[in-house]
Design a protein around this motif. Structure first.
Motif, PDB file in Angstrom:
ATOM      1  N   MET A 187       0.821  -1.196   0.000  1.00 49.64           N
ATOM      2  CA  MET A 187       0.000   0.000   0.000  1.00 49.64           C
ATOM      3  C   MET A 187       0.864   1.258   0.000  1.00 49.64           C
ATOM      4  SD  MET A 187      -3.066   0.655  -0.218  1.00 49.64           S
ATOM      5  CE  MET A 187      -4.463   1.566   0.230  1.00 49.64           C
ATOM      6  N   SER A 188       1.984   1.210   0.689  1.00 48.76           N
ATOM      7  CA  SER A 188       2.871   2.359   0.756  1.00 48.76           C
ATOM      8  C   SER A 188       3.446   2.681  -0.626  1.00 48.76           C
ATOM      9  CB  SER A 188       3.997   2.094   1.750  1.00 48.76           C
ATOM     10  OG  SER A 188       4.907   3.139   1.751  1.00 48.76           O
ATOM     11  N   PHE A 189       3.766   1.645  -1.408  1.00 51.64           N
ATOM     12  CA  PHE A 189       4.292   1.866  -2.755  1.00 51.64           C
ATOM     13  C   PHE A 189       3.253   2.564  -3.625  1.00 51.64           C
ATOM     14  CE2 PHE A 189       4.963   0.451  -7.162  1.00 51.64           C
ATOM     15  CZ  PHE A 189       6.211   1.009  -7.378  1.00 51.64           C
ATOM     16  N   LEU A 190       1.990   2.173  -3.498  1.00 51.92           N
ATOM     17  CA  LEU A 190       0.922   2.784  -4.284  1.00 51.92           C
ATOM     18  C   LEU A 190       0.759   4.261  -3.926  1.00 51.92           C
ATOM     19  CD1 LEU A 190      -1.324   2.381  -6.362  1.00 51.92           C
ATOM     20  CD2 LEU A 190      -2.832   1.776  -4.471  1.00 51.92           C
ATOM     21  N   ILE A 191       0.862   4.586  -2.667  1.00 54.96           N
ATOM     22  CA  ILE A 191       0.757   5.985  -2.237  1.00 54.96           C
ATOM     23  C   ILE A 191       1.930   6.791  -2.780  1.00 54.96           C
ATOM     24  CG2 ILE A 191       0.832   7.510  -0.218  1.00 54.96           C
ATOM     25  CD1 ILE A 191      -0.817   5.360   1.247  1.00 54.96           C
ATOM     26  N   ARG A 192       3.126   6.211  -2.757  1.00 58.00           N
ATOM     27  CA  ARG A 192       4.297   6.902  -3.317  1.00 58.00           C
ATOM     28  C   ARG A 192       4.158   7.125  -4.812  1.00 58.00           C
ATOM     29  NH1 ARG A 192       8.957   3.509  -0.277  1.00 58.00           N
ATOM     30  NH2 ARG A 192       8.446   4.191   1.818  1.00 58.00           N
ATOM     31  N   VAL A 193       3.593   6.153  -5.509  1.00 60.28           N
ATOM     32  CA  VAL A 193       3.382   6.299  -6.951  1.00 60.28           C
ATOM     33  C   VAL A 193       2.382   7.420  -7.224  1.00 60.28           C
ATOM     34  CG1 VAL A 193       2.405   5.169  -8.993  1.00 60.28           C
ATOM     35  CG2 VAL A 193       4.045   3.959  -7.574  1.00 60.28           C
ATOM     36  N   ILE A 194       1.335   7.499  -6.432  1.00 59.67           N
ATOM     37  CA  ILE A 194       0.330   8.557  -6.613  1.00 59.67           C
ATOM     38  C   ILE A 194       0.944   9.929  -6.330  1.00 59.67           C
ATOM     39  CG2 ILE A 194      -1.842   9.484  -5.711  1.00 59.67           C
ATOM     40  CD1 ILE A 194      -2.744   6.547  -5.365  1.00 59.67           C
ATOM     41  N   VAL A 195       1.755  10.017  -5.276  1.00 64.05           N
ATOM     42  CA  VAL A 195       2.427  11.282  -4.953  1.00 64.05           C
ATOM     43  C   VAL A 195       3.386  11.664  -6.078  1.00 64.05           C
ATOM     44  CG1 VAL A 195       4.096  12.350  -3.388  1.00 64.05           C
ATOM     45  CG2 VAL A 195       2.140  11.121  -2.459  1.00 64.05           C
ATOM     46  N   ASN A 196       4.145  10.701  -6.592  1.00 65.79           N
ATOM     47  CA  ASN A 196       5.040  10.968  -7.719  1.00 65.79           C
ATOM     48  C   ASN A 196       4.256  11.400  -8.956  1.00 65.79           C
ATOM     49  OD1 ASN A 196       7.639  10.699  -6.781  1.00 65.79           O
ATOM     50  ND2 ASN A 196       7.799   8.534  -7.270  1.00 65.79           N
ATOM     51  N   ALA A 197       3.111  10.772  -9.200  1.00 63.18           N
ATOM     52  CA  ALA A 197       2.290  11.131 -10.362  1.00 63.18           C
ATOM     53  C   ALA A 197       1.777  12.561 -10.242  1.00 63.18           C
ATOM     54  CB  ALA A 197       1.127  10.159 -10.509  1.00 63.18           C
ATOM     55  N   LEU A 198       1.363  12.953  -9.046  1.00 65.48           N
ATOM     56  CA  LEU A 198       0.903  14.330  -8.846  1.00 65.48           C
ATOM     57  C   LEU A 198       2.057  15.324  -9.000  1.00 65.48           C
ATOM     58  CD1 LEU A 198      -1.543  13.782  -5.864  1.00 65.48           C
ATOM     59  CD2 LEU A 198      -2.137  14.319  -8.226  1.00 65.48           C
ATOM     60  N   ALA A 199       3.244  14.944  -8.506  1.00 64.21           N
ATOM     61  CA  ALA A 199       4.414  15.815  -8.654  1.00 64.21           C
ATOM     62  C   ALA A 199       4.818  15.932 -10.128  1.00 64.21           C
ATOM     63  CB  ALA A 199       5.572  15.279  -7.815  1.00 64.21           C
ATOM     64  N   LEU A 200       4.773  14.833 -10.850  1.00 67.46           N
ATOM     65  CA  LEU A 200       5.053  14.872 -12.290  1.00 67.46           C
ATOM     66  C   LEU A 200       4.034  15.721 -13.031  1.00 67.46           C
ATOM     67  CD1 LEU A 200       6.102  11.191 -12.997  1.00 67.46           C
ATOM     68  CD2 LEU A 200       7.461  13.214 -13.522  1.00 67.46           C
ATOM     69  N   ALA A 201       2.762  15.618 -12.633  1.00 72.23           N
ATOM     70  CA  ALA A 201       1.721  16.424 -13.270  1.00 72.23           C
ATOM     71  C   ALA A 201       1.975  17.906 -13.035  1.00 72.23           C
ATOM     72  CB  ALA A 201       0.352  16.021 -12.739  1.00 72.23           C
ATOM     73  N   ALA A 202       2.402  18.265 -11.836  1.00 63.24           N
ATOM     74  CA  ALA A 202       2.715  19.668 -11.551  1.00 63.24           C
ATOM     75  C   ALA A 202       3.903  20.135 -12.382  1.00 63.24           C
ATOM     76  CB  ALA A 202       3.000  19.845 -10.056  1.00 63.24           C
ATOM     77  N   ALA A 203       4.919  19.297 -12.507  1.00 60.84           N
ATOM     78  CA  ALA A 203       6.102  19.664 -13.296  1.00 60.84           C
ATOM     79  C   ALA A 203       5.758  19.809 -14.775  1.00 60.84           C
ATOM     80  CB  ALA A 203       7.204  18.632 -13.097  1.00 60.84           C
ATOM     81  N   VAL A 204       4.945  18.903 -15.292  1.00 59.57           N
ATOM     82  CA  VAL A 204       4.543  18.975 -16.703  1.00 59.57           C
ATOM     83  C   VAL A 204       3.688  20.220 -16.942  1.00 59.57           C
ATOM     84  CG1 VAL A 204       3.086  17.844 -18.444  1.00 59.57           C
ATOM     85  CG2 VAL A 204       4.768  16.523 -17.174  1.00 59.57           C
ATOM     86  N   TRP A 205       2.871  20.577 -15.961  1.00 64.40           N
ATOM     87  CA  TRP A 205       2.007  21.744 -16.088  1.00 64.40           C
ATOM     88  C   TRP A 205       2.817  23.045 -16.069  1.00 64.40           C
ATOM     89  CZ3 TRP A 205      -0.139  25.144 -12.017  1.00 64.40           C
ATOM     90  CH2 TRP A 205      -1.134  25.961 -12.495  1.00 64.40           C
ATOM     91  N   ILE A 206       3.890  23.096 -15.249  1.00 63.94           N
ATOM     92  CA  ILE A 206       4.659  24.326 -15.079  1.00 63.94           C
ATOM     93  C   ILE A 206       5.775  24.455 -16.122  1.00 63.94           C
ATOM     94  CG2 ILE A 206       6.212  25.547 -13.499  1.00 63.94           C
ATOM     95  CD1 ILE A 206       4.491  24.425 -11.202  1.00 63.94           C
ATOM     96  N   VAL A 207       6.497  23.372 -16.386  1.00 63.92           N
ATOM     97  CA  VAL A 207       7.659  23.435 -17.284  1.00 63.92           C
ATOM     98  C   VAL A 207       7.201  23.111 -18.710  1.00 63.92           C
ATOM     99  CG1 VAL A 207       9.944  22.491 -17.770  1.00 63.92           C
ATOM    100  CG2 VAL A 207       9.177  22.728 -15.408  1.00 63.92           C
TER     101      VAL A 207
END
Length: 128
Positions: free
Chosen positions: A1-21
């Motif tokens: 379950m912890s890995f899934l939460i980390r993947v979701i957090v990484n996905a949100l961080a990637l989405a923010a980076a793609v949106w800004i850069v």
């Protein structure tokens, strides 16, 4: 379950980076919301695996230059991990595209680190 939460957090961080850069893109196989969400989750999972498996070795070998630059070389290491993720996803239908190393990868890495740290605070406070 912890890995899934980390993947979701990484996905949100990637989405923010793609949106800004403007030089970062995630190209999905199909159009649509579900395809885009799956694309972000797949790229985030690959990015997490690269950070878990390759990054410790690279950090160990680059320890002298990291100490010499007072830790600032860590940003370059993280950008290289993002480039490695981009290269690995080029073999899949879902691809992370980085146009320029210096501006796009470095800026994307900084944004991903900040967003991951902030979201990590919320995830930890919610589990306690």
């Amino acid at each position: 379950m912890s890995f899934l939460i980390r993947v979701i957090v990484n996905a949100l961080a990637l989405a923010a980076a793609v949106w800004i850069v403007p030089g970062l893109k995630i190209v999905a196989a199909n159009e649509g919301l579900m395809s885009t969400v799956i694309a972000y989750l797949v790229v985030a999972a690959i990015f997490g695996l690269v950070n878990a498996l390759v990054r410790p070795v690279v950090k160990l070998f680059s320890l002298p230059i990291t100490c010499l630059t007072l830790g600032l070389f860590t940003i370059v290491i993280n950008a290289v991990m993002l480039l490695l993720t981009s290269w690995l996803t080029s073999f899949t239908p879902i691809e992370l595209v980085i146009e320029k190393f210096w501006w796009d990868a470095i800026a994307g890495t900084i944004i991903i680190s900040i967003v991951s740290a902030v979201l990590g605070l919320f995830v930890k406070s919610g589990n306690e």
